[in-house]
Design a protein around this motif. Structure first.
Motif, PDB file in Angstrom:
ATOM      1  N   GLU A   2     -12.864   8.106  -3.786  1.00 38.25           N
ATOM      2  CA  GLU A   2     -11.592   8.373  -4.285  1.00 38.25           C
ATOM      3  C   GLU A   2     -11.194   7.536  -3.328  1.00 38.25           C
ATOM      4  OE1 GLU A   2      -7.506  10.877  -5.575  1.00 38.25           O
ATOM      5  OE2 GLU A   2      -9.637  11.655  -3.611  1.00 38.25           O
ATOM      6  N   VAL A   3     -10.593   6.376  -4.098  1.00 42.20           N
ATOM      7  CA  VAL A   3      -9.921   5.227  -3.825  1.00 42.20           C
ATOM      8  C   VAL A   3      -8.807   4.797  -4.396  1.00 42.20           C
ATOM      9  CG1 VAL A   3     -12.034   3.970  -3.095  1.00 42.20           C
ATOM     10  CG2 VAL A   3     -10.845   3.603  -5.134  1.00 42.20           C
ATOM     11  N   GLU A   4      -7.760   3.260  -3.850  1.00 40.94           N
ATOM     12  CA  GLU A   4      -6.791   3.521  -4.511  1.00 40.94           C
ATOM     13  C   GLU A   4      -6.805   1.850  -5.039  1.00 40.94           C
ATOM     14  OE1 GLU A   4      -2.283   1.517  -2.961  1.00 40.94           O
ATOM     15  OE2 GLU A   4      -3.849   3.014  -1.541  1.00 40.94           O
ATOM     16  N   ILE A   5      -7.078   2.013  -6.344  1.00 43.43           N
ATOM     17  CA  ILE A   5      -7.227   1.084  -6.866  1.00 43.43           C
ATOM     18  C   ILE A   5      -6.102  -0.014  -6.556  1.00 43.43           C
ATOM     19  CG2 ILE A   5      -7.845  -0.560  -9.640  1.00 43.43           C
ATOM     20  CD1 ILE A   5      -9.955   0.868  -8.047  1.00 43.43           C
ATOM     21  N   ILE A   6      -6.706  -1.086  -6.772  1.00 45.30           N
ATOM     22  CA  ILE A   6      -6.074  -2.299  -6.852  1.00 45.30           C
ATOM     23  C   ILE A   6      -5.772  -3.030  -8.021  1.00 45.30           C
ATOM     24  CG2 ILE A   6      -5.452  -5.196  -5.386  1.00 45.30           C
ATOM     25  CD1 ILE A   6      -7.293  -4.305  -2.776  1.00 45.30           C
ATOM     26  N   PRO A   7      -5.093  -3.091  -8.619  1.00 42.04           N
ATOM     27  CA  PRO A   7      -4.260  -3.902 -10.037  1.00 42.04           C
ATOM     28  C   PRO A   7      -4.791  -4.835 -10.755  1.00 42.04           C
ATOM     29  CG  PRO A   7      -2.362  -3.439  -9.182  1.00 42.04           C
ATOM     30  CD  PRO A   7      -3.085  -3.020  -7.859  1.00 42.04           C
ATOM     31  N   LEU A   8      -5.977  -5.029  -9.984  1.00 43.70           N
ATOM     32  CA  LEU A   8      -6.445  -6.321 -10.451  1.00 43.70           C
ATOM     33  C   LEU A   8      -8.388  -6.698 -10.904  1.00 43.70           C
ATOM     34  CD1 LEU A   8      -5.178  -8.559  -7.135  1.00 43.70           C
ATOM     35  CD2 LEU A   8      -4.213  -8.432  -9.842  1.00 43.70           C
ATOM     36  N   GLU A  23      -2.190 -15.648  -7.289  1.00 44.33           N
ATOM     37  CA  GLU A  23      -2.050 -15.669  -5.944  1.00 44.33           C
ATOM     38  C   GLU A  23      -0.378 -14.967  -5.502  1.00 44.33           C
ATOM     39  OE1 GLU A  23      -4.151 -16.964  -2.915  1.00 44.33           O
ATOM     40  OE2 GLU A  23      -6.462 -17.717  -3.238  1.00 44.33           O
ATOM     41  N   GLU A  24      -0.216 -15.935  -5.709  1.00 47.47           N
ATOM     42  CA  GLU A  24       1.717 -15.785  -6.232  1.00 47.47           C
ATOM     43  C   GLU A  24       2.700 -14.741  -6.426  1.00 47.47           C
ATOM     44  OE1 GLU A  24       4.343 -18.057  -4.016  1.00 47.47           O
ATOM     45  OE2 GLU A  24       2.251 -18.161  -3.377  1.00 47.47           O
ATOM     46  N   HIS A  25       1.092 -14.225  -7.901  1.00 46.44           N
ATOM     47  CA  HIS A  25       2.107 -13.171  -8.542  1.00 46.44           C
ATOM     48  C   HIS A  25       1.677 -11.927  -7.387  1.00 46.44           C
ATOM     49  CE1 HIS A  25       2.152 -16.256 -12.076  1.00 46.44           C
ATOM     50  NE2 HIS A  25       3.394 -15.976 -12.260  1.00 46.44           N
ATOM     51  N   ILE A  26       0.659 -12.123  -7.236  1.00 46.47           N
ATOM     52  CA  ILE A  26      -0.285 -10.848  -6.856  1.00 46.47           C
ATOM     53  C   ILE A  26       0.862 -10.595  -5.687  1.00 46.47           C
ATOM     54  CG2 ILE A  26      -2.075 -10.099  -5.816  1.00 46.47           C
ATOM     55  CD1 ILE A  26      -3.750 -11.585  -7.595  1.00 46.47           C
ATOM     56  N   THR A  27       0.711 -11.714  -4.731  1.00 45.49           N
ATOM     57  CA  THR A  27       1.751 -11.350  -3.259  1.00 45.49           C
ATOM     58  C   THR A  27       3.297 -10.907  -3.719  1.00 45.49           C
ATOM     59  OG1 THR A  27       1.744 -13.966  -2.999  1.00 45.49           O
ATOM     60  CG2 THR A  27      -0.382 -12.511  -2.167  1.00 45.49           C
ATOM     61  N   ALA A  28       3.910 -11.986  -4.191  1.00 42.84           N
ATOM     62  CA  ALA A  28       5.013 -11.703  -5.119  1.00 42.84           C
ATOM     63  C   ALA A  28       5.743 -10.350  -5.096  1.00 42.84           C
ATOM     64  CB  ALA A  28       6.289 -12.929  -5.813  1.00 42.84           C
ATOM     65  N   PHE A  29       4.669  -9.503  -6.216  1.00 45.55           N
ATOM     66  CA  PHE A  29       5.003  -8.379  -6.962  1.00 45.55           C
ATOM     67  C   PHE A  29       3.943  -7.325  -5.887  1.00 45.55           C
ATOM     68  CE2 PHE A  29       5.364 -11.437 -10.406  1.00 45.55           C
ATOM     69  CZ  PHE A  29       6.896 -11.095 -10.652  1.00 45.55           C
ATOM     70  N   GLY A  30       4.158  -7.353  -4.349  1.00 43.19           N
ATOM     71  CA  GLY A  30       3.699  -6.700  -4.023  1.00 43.19           C
ATOM     72  C   GLY A  30       1.844  -5.791  -4.395  1.00 43.19           C
ATOM     73  N   TRP A  31       1.060  -6.245  -5.948  1.00 40.73           N
ATOM     74  CA  TRP A  31      -0.149  -5.787  -6.056  1.00 40.73           C
ATOM     75  C   TRP A  31      -0.802  -5.276  -4.828  1.00 40.73           C
ATOM     76  CZ3 TRP A  31       0.629  -9.334 -10.599  1.00 40.73           C
ATOM     77  CH2 TRP A  31       1.483  -8.879 -11.463  1.00 40.73           C
ATOM     78  N   ALA A  32      -0.947  -6.180  -4.560  1.00 35.44           N
ATOM     79  CA  ALA A  32      -1.835  -7.042  -2.886  1.00 35.44           C
ATOM     80  C   ALA A  32      -1.056  -7.401  -1.663  1.00 35.44           C
ATOM     81  CB  ALA A  32      -3.304  -7.655  -2.989  1.00 35.44           C
ATOM     82  N   SER A  33      -1.548  -7.302  -0.539  1.00 34.68           N
ATOM     83  CA  SER A  33      -1.559  -8.361   0.411  1.00 34.68           C
ATOM     84  C   SER A  33      -1.394  -9.616   0.790  1.00 34.68           C
ATOM     85  CB  SER A  33      -0.685  -7.373   1.719  1.00 34.68           C
ATOM     86  OG  SER A  33      -1.967  -7.179   2.396  1.00 34.68           O
ATOM     87  N   PRO A  34      -1.305 -10.913   1.335  1.00 41.07           N
ATOM     88  CA  PRO A  34      -1.962 -11.801   1.966  1.00 41.07           C
ATOM     89  C   PRO A  34      -3.566 -11.071   2.326  1.00 41.07           C
ATOM     90  CG  PRO A  34      -0.277 -12.442   2.453  1.00 41.07           C
ATOM     91  CD  PRO A  34       0.245 -10.203   2.332  1.00 41.07           C
ATOM     92  N   GLN A  35      -3.299 -10.139   3.237  1.00 40.15           N
ATOM     93  CA  GLN A  35      -4.467  -9.153   4.473  1.00 40.15           C
ATOM     94  C   GLN A  35      -5.544  -9.099   2.846  1.00 40.15           C
ATOM     95  OE1 GLN A  35      -5.892 -10.538   7.261  1.00 40.15           O
ATOM     96  NE2 GLN A  35      -7.394  -9.850   6.243  1.00 40.15           N
ATOM     97  N   ASP A  36      -5.200  -8.370   1.768  1.00 34.77           N
ATOM     98  CA  ASP A  36      -5.967  -7.608   1.298  1.00 34.77           C
ATOM     99  C   ASP A  36      -6.574  -8.660   0.153  1.00 34.77           C
ATOM    100  OD1 ASP A  36      -4.889  -5.414   1.742  1.00 34.77           O
ATOM    101  OD2 ASP A  36      -2.973  -4.906   0.404  1.00 34.77           O
ATOM    102  N   LEU A  37      -5.885  -9.692  -0.211  1.00 34.76           N
ATOM    103  CA  LEU A  37      -6.376 -10.588  -1.056  1.00 34.76           C
ATOM    104  C   LEU A  37      -7.476 -11.930  -0.309  1.00 34.76           C
ATOM    105  CD1 LEU A  37      -4.354 -12.886  -3.155  1.00 34.76           C
ATOM    106  CD2 LEU A  37      -5.573 -11.193  -4.114  1.00 34.76           C
ATOM    107  N   ASP A  38      -7.647 -11.816   1.331  1.00 33.19           N
ATOM    108  CA  ASP A  38      -8.402 -12.818   2.474  1.00 33.19           C
ATOM    109  C   ASP A  38      -9.496 -11.546   1.659  1.00 33.19           C
ATOM    110  OD1 ASP A  38      -6.839 -14.889   2.199  1.00 33.19           O
ATOM    111  OD2 ASP A  38      -6.194 -13.620   4.638  1.00 33.19           O
TER     112      ASP A  38
END
Length: 254
Positions: free
Chosen positions: A83-89, A134-149
């Motif tokens: 079971e995981v918390e899906i990143i909405p991307l 990436e700006e949308h993703i981090t600005a809206f909190g869908w994933a953090s910069p570290q998550d995206l890395d």
């Protein structure tokens, strides 16, 4: 295995409560959709093939150290996953111009790209999975910069490995879509590959002929979708009982 409470039903899969805490049963349906779900069909046996192919690819990725949610296949249509918390991307990797990229940028389909390109789409059926940066993703909190890395690093590894694996059986990995989730183990969180990898989520072309061995056969009314998916499974050595008893999976192409 006795089925438990349904958690979620999507276009191609159903998720059920797992047999123990922290697990989910992923059921592969025969439903097939395209063109933002405006085109639909039920293709008997598709879910069985996608289950087997995704099991094989997830297992191979686990073996090279790519963390995934996959635990084991339960039967012909179900697999046990964490079971995981899906990143909405939806993370799309493009190696060759095709599909929406060709239409959007006016690049002839089949044109090799100067390098692999990673694109992001926000998971929303209502909004038809719009492209985001990436700006949308981090600005809206869908994933953090570290998550995206972490997502990018894993995606590059997945692309490199799968491109070589498919090339070994005479298939070009044109593009593919993957999803990721946050796996919590006590207070520790890590990003892992989730969902599935199958001809539903990849564009796969025969290296020699360019024949499409993926969902484009349904999108474009080409027919032969089950035959194409079966061919992918046979080349990977998953279905030796279909007359390919000597199939041993990918081999080095010299």
């Amino acid at each position: 295995m006795k089925r438990r409470r349904m958690i979620y039903e999507g276009k191609a899969k159903i998720l059920y409560e797992g047999p123990e805490p922290g697990t989910v049963v992923q059921y592969f349906k025969d439903d097939t959709t395209a063109l933002d779900s405006t085109k639909k069909a039920v293709i008997e046996g598709k879910g069985v093939l996608n289950n087997r192919i995704s099991e094989y690819l997830m297992t191979q990725l686990n073996l090279i150290g790519v963390p995934t949610h996959f635990v084991r296949r339960l039967n012909m249509r179900e697999q046990l996953v964490k079971e995981v918390e899906i990143i909405p991307l939806e993370v799309v990797v493009r190696n060759v111009a095709a599909g929406s990229m060709s239409k959007r940028l006016g690049i002839e389909e089949g044109t090799p790209l100067p390098r692999s390109i990673i694109e992001y789409y926000y998971k929303s059926d209502a909004m038809k999975d719009p492209w985001v940066s990436e700006e949308h993703i981090t600005a809206f909190g869908w994933a953090s910069p570290q998550d995206l890395d972490d997502v990018v690093n894993l995606t590059i590894r997945i692309n490199d490995f799968l491109s070589g694996l498919f090339l070994g059986v005479g298939i070009k990995l044109v593009d593919f879509k993957v999803e990721f989730g946050r796996l919590w183990e006590n207070d520790y969180m890590r990003i892992v590959l989730a969902d599935e990898i199958s001809p539903d989520s990849c564009r796969l072309w025969d290296v020699q002929t360019g024949e499409k061995l993926d969902k484009d056969r349904f999108r474009r009314d080409m027919g032969g979708l089950m035959e194409a998916y079966s061919e992918v499974a046979r080349r990977l050595g998953i279905l030796p009982e279909s007359g390919q008893s000597e199939a041993k999976g990918p081999m080095l192409v010299r």
